[in-house]
Design a protein around this motif. Sequence first.
Motif, PDB file in Angstrom:
ATOM      1  N   ALA A   1       0.857  -1.182   0.000  1.00 27.52           N
ATOM      2  CA  ALA A   1       0.000   0.000   0.000  1.00 27.52           C
ATOM      3  C   ALA A   1       0.891   1.229   0.000  1.00 27.52           C
ATOM      4  CB  ALA A   1      -0.917   0.005   1.228  1.00 27.52           C
ATOM      5  N   ALA A   2       0.333   2.367  -0.385  1.00 25.74           N
ATOM      6  CA  ALA A   2       1.102   3.602  -0.426  1.00 25.74           C
ATOM      7  C   ALA A   2       1.542   4.013   0.977  1.00 25.74           C
ATOM      8  CB  ALA A   2       0.283   4.719  -1.065  1.00 25.74           C
ATOM      9  N   VAL A   3       2.785   4.494   1.086  1.00 28.63           N
ATOM     10  CA  VAL A   3       3.354   4.900   2.376  1.00 28.63           C
ATOM     11  C   VAL A   3       4.162   6.175   2.169  1.00 28.63           C
ATOM     12  CG1 VAL A   3       5.027   4.318   4.178  1.00 28.63           C
ATOM     13  CG2 VAL A   3       3.474   2.564   3.314  1.00 28.63           C
ATOM     14  N   THR A   4       3.968   7.150   3.068  1.00 27.47           N
ATOM     15  CA  THR A   4       4.846   8.322   3.105  1.00 27.47           C
ATOM     16  C   THR A   4       5.902   8.080   4.182  1.00 27.47           C
ATOM     17  OG1 THR A   4       3.099   9.822   2.373  1.00 27.47           O
ATOM     18  CG2 THR A   4       4.997  10.803   3.470  1.00 27.47           C
ATOM     19  N   TYR A   5       7.135   7.955   3.770  1.00 30.58           N
ATOM     20  CA  TYR A   5       8.220   7.684   4.716  1.00 30.58           C
ATOM     21  C   TYR A   5       8.598   8.949   5.487  1.00 30.58           C
ATOM     22  CZ  TYR A   5       9.129   3.019   2.846  1.00 30.58           C
ATOM     23  OH  TYR A   5       9.027   1.696   2.485  1.00 30.58           O
TER      24      TYR A   5
END
Length: 259
Positions: free
Chosen positions: A212-216
């Motif tokens: 899934a999309a992740v903002t690090y």
Amino acid sequence: MSARLLAFLALAATLLGLAAPACAQGKPMDDAALSDTWGQALLDLTNTSQGGYDFSRITLNADITMSSSLKGLVLGTHADGTSDINISTLNFGRSDASEAQRTVAINNPYFEWVYSGTAAAGDRQVVGMRIGFGGISGDVGLMMNSVSGALTISTPAGATPAGQMIGVGSQLTTLSGCSGACTTALNQIGGVTAGNATDGASRDFFLSILKAAVTYPTTPGMAAPPAAAQAGFWMNWTDRLAALNTTGTVPPNVPKIGP
């Protein structure tokens, strides 16, 4: 996802296996010598939380120089034959310039796992992982056919128009920018110089695989977090990069013969 993860781990092992860290001969030390000595662990574990995700990072505290070449890097191939990452050539270093340019310097390589849910709720799961470098400096030859990710590369010295070429998204094949005056195909960028003598190393390279999309979290020293990494394979590299050329010429990287 398991097959993709195995491919990702194989790539990570290849990159680190090709590196050549410095080493020293060990010798015994008495108590007096030990009391006057301090050091840092080779491995560093850091846990953080952000945006509903937990991150566990293992950093190898090391400065590494490497000269290596990878061919046919294809990751995340879909049923229609397209791929998240398709890089025909990836050269760390070059053999047609100065001795110093034969190698690329990287420091503090790391692995970072991403989790969602909690153990108490019984929904704890791994969302994905990434491999990255705390810093990378030197000439990297590239033949990029398509890249899912975020890229920012300055035009070569003396180019007209001049400026930054930028792209964010899935299966990019071009970068655009220069205040709207330039569009460059990825396969016309023959490589990049990472970092520079004034500002230091390029700091935000990573390659991730996610469900899934992740903002690090924000890279130390940078003003904002990276663009959200999307599901599948994703490459982020936006800091202190200058194109070697826009003619599609990848510098050679052949082994050195002799002293």
